[in-house]
Design a protein around this motif. Structure first.
Motif, PDB file in Angstrom:
ATOM      1  N   HIS A  95      33.909 -33.367 -31.286  1.00  0.00           N
ATOM      2  CA  HIS A  95      34.174 -32.619 -32.535  1.00  0.00           C
ATOM      3  C   HIS A  95      34.915 -33.494 -33.545  1.00  0.00           C
ATOM      4  O   HIS A  95      34.605 -33.494 -34.737  1.00  0.00           O
ATOM      5  CB  HIS A  95      34.975 -31.356 -32.229  1.00  0.00           C
ATOM      6  CG  HIS A  95      34.154 -30.221 -31.689  1.00  0.00           C
ATOM      7  ND1 HIS A  95      33.113 -29.647 -32.372  1.00  0.00           N
ATOM      8  CD2 HIS A  95      34.224 -29.554 -30.499  1.00  0.00           C
ATOM      9  CE1 HIS A  95      32.565 -28.683 -31.644  1.00  0.00           C
ATOM     10  NE2 HIS A  95      33.224 -28.600 -30.506  1.00  0.00           N
ATOM     11  N   ARG A  98      32.737 -35.940 -35.594  1.00  0.00           N
ATOM     12  CA  ARG A  98      31.629 -35.351 -36.330  1.00  0.00           C
ATOM     13  C   ARG A  98      31.336 -36.058 -37.661  1.00  0.00           C
ATOM     14  O   ARG A  98      30.201 -36.329 -38.024  1.00  0.00           O
ATOM     15  CB  ARG A  98      31.922 -33.870 -36.566  1.00  0.00           C
ATOM     16  CG  ARG A  98      30.956 -33.107 -37.442  1.00  0.00           C
ATOM     17  CD  ARG A  98      29.613 -32.854 -36.834  1.00  0.00           C
ATOM     18  NE  ARG A  98      28.647 -33.936 -36.937  1.00  0.00           N
ATOM     19  CZ  ARG A  98      27.417 -33.859 -36.436  1.00  0.00           C
ATOM     20  NH1 ARG A  98      27.028 -32.783 -35.761  1.00  0.00           N
ATOM     21  NH2 ARG A  98      26.542 -34.851 -36.564  1.00  0.00           N
ATOM     22  N   ASP A 103      23.463 -36.778 -35.518  1.00  0.00           N
ATOM     23  CA  ASP A 103      23.023 -36.134 -34.274  1.00  0.00           C
ATOM     24  C   ASP A 103      22.179 -37.062 -33.407  1.00  0.00           C
ATOM     25  O   ASP A 103      22.195 -36.944 -32.183  1.00  0.00           O
ATOM     26  CB  ASP A 103      22.229 -34.861 -34.591  1.00  0.00           C
ATOM     27  CG  ASP A 103      23.152 -33.686 -34.886  1.00  0.00           C
ATOM     28  OD1 ASP A 103      22.651 -32.613 -35.263  1.00  0.00           O
ATOM     29  OD2 ASP A 103      24.397 -33.853 -34.740  1.00  0.00           O
ATOM     30  N   TYR A 175      24.265 -37.636 -29.671  1.00  0.00           N
ATOM     31  CA  TYR A 175      25.416 -36.842 -30.072  1.00  0.00           C
ATOM     32  C   TYR A 175      25.109 -35.340 -30.141  1.00  0.00           C
ATOM     33  O   TYR A 175      25.808 -34.530 -29.540  1.00  0.00           O
ATOM     34  CB  TYR A 175      25.942 -37.326 -31.421  1.00  0.00           C
ATOM     35  CG  TYR A 175      27.113 -36.529 -31.934  1.00  0.00           C
ATOM     36  CD1 TYR A 175      26.930 -35.475 -32.828  1.00  0.00           C
ATOM     37  CD2 TYR A 175      28.410 -36.812 -31.500  1.00  0.00           C
ATOM     38  CE1 TYR A 175      28.010 -34.729 -33.274  1.00  0.00           C
ATOM     39  CE2 TYR A 175      29.497 -36.076 -31.947  1.00  0.00           C
ATOM     40  CZ  TYR A 175      29.278 -35.030 -32.833  1.00  0.00           C
ATOM     41  OH  TYR A 175      30.356 -34.292 -33.279  1.00  0.00           O
ATOM     42  N   LEU A 179      26.801 -32.659 -27.604  1.00  0.00           N
ATOM     43  CA  LEU A 179      27.734 -31.659 -28.128  1.00  0.00           C
ATOM     44  C   LEU A 179      27.286 -30.262 -27.708  1.00  0.00           C
ATOM     45  O   LEU A 179      28.059 -29.455 -27.185  1.00  0.00           O
ATOM     46  CB  LEU A 179      27.814 -31.775 -29.648  1.00  0.00           C
ATOM     47  CG  LEU A 179      28.777 -30.847 -30.379  1.00  0.00           C
ATOM     48  CD1 LEU A 179      30.214 -31.071 -29.933  1.00  0.00           C
ATOM     49  CD2 LEU A 179      28.654 -31.026 -31.899  1.00  0.00           C
TER      50      LEU A 179
END
Ligand code: CTP
Ligand SMILES: C[C@](O)(CO)[C@H](O)COP(=O)(O)O
Length: 231
Positions: A95, A98, A103, A175, A179
């Motif tokens: 987080h 970010r 992604d 990622y 996540l």
């Protein structure tokens, strides 16, 4: 479309209870420097790694000295977002990353407690997984016969070691997928378990015994031998 980049995320917010030291084990001196420094230096020297993030506990009182001793602390960002479990620490770290990552970028999650990782193993993992749909992890085939304990410390059963591998790190996933997997997972002890819970099958990439996890007091001497090049 730019090529995906590779980021390292180092969970280093544990207390090292099983090590029984007065300081968290990731700061125990091995071959002349703290265990965490070995990991940070390896990722810094790995050309494929765009940037390294290290997750420490909010009350960590050792990281500043560790970072100050680095020749160039620009290659690592300290995230004071450690959680109660390794799973939570990694999720909190994702987080916190970010704004720096896309992604489709890859994240290599590596234990601070595995100082024997080499650049060669990082490059091997990336070369094998860079076009993989899922991602994967370093692991080593189990070579011992495995016993499941029953009552009073006696053997309950012998567990077949056929196709059994012991998971190491880095564990490497994109990622966005990682996540999502860790947000949905409950109490996993590694990232691959969370990916498997989505119904996906991470690829196993053979690691190395030198990349073992320093967990118990006697592990320090073995890590010294490896890191000093005696074995
Ligand atoms: N809440 C936690 C627990 C563990 N870790 C990290 O996850 C890695 C692997 O965990 P482990 O070997 O279990 O370390 P500790 O949890 O510190 O050890 P112990 O279980 O003996 O306390 C270590 O780099 C550790 O710092 C973490 O970031 N946050
Ligand atoms: C991630 C790991 O190193 C793979 O073997 C292992 O699961 C970490 O376990 P720990 O109890 O957090 O050390």
């Amino acid at each position: 479309m730019s090529s995906p980049r590779y980021f390292a995320l180092i969970p280093a917010a544990g207390v090292g209870a099983r090590m029984g030291e007065k300081i968290p084990k990731q700061y125990v001196q091995i071959a002349g420097k703290p265990m965490l420094r070995h990991v940070l230096d390896t990722f810094c020297r790995a050309d494929a790694i765009t940037h390294t993030f290290v997750v420490v506990s909010a009350e960590d009182g050792y990281i500043d000295a560790t970072m100050a001793a680095l020749h160039d602390d620009s290659y690592a960002t300290v995230l004071h977002v450690g959680g109660a479990t390794r799973h939570q620490s990694v999720l909190n770290g994702l987080h916190a990353m970010r704004s720096e990552i896309n992604d489709d970028d890859w994240v290599l999650v590596h234990d601070a407690a595995r100082p024997g990782l080499s650049i060669g193993l990082i490059d091997k993992l990336i070369n094998i997984l860079q076009d993989d749909e899922v991602g994967g992890l370093l692991a080593v085939p189990v070579v011992d016969t495995l016993k499941r304990a029953g009552a009073e410390g006696r053997v309950d059963q012998t567990v077949t070691r056929d196709r059994l591998w012991a998971a190491q790190t880095p564990q490497m996933f994109r990622y966005g997928l990682l996540l999502r997997a860790l947000e949905q997972a409950t109490a996993v002890t590694d990232e691959a378990s969370a990916i498997e819970a989505l119904g996906l099958q991470p690829r196993l990439v053979e690691g190395d015994a030198r990349n073992f996890k320093v967990t118990l007091p006697h592990d320090v001497a073995l890590a010294e031998l490896y890191l000093k090049g005696f074995v």
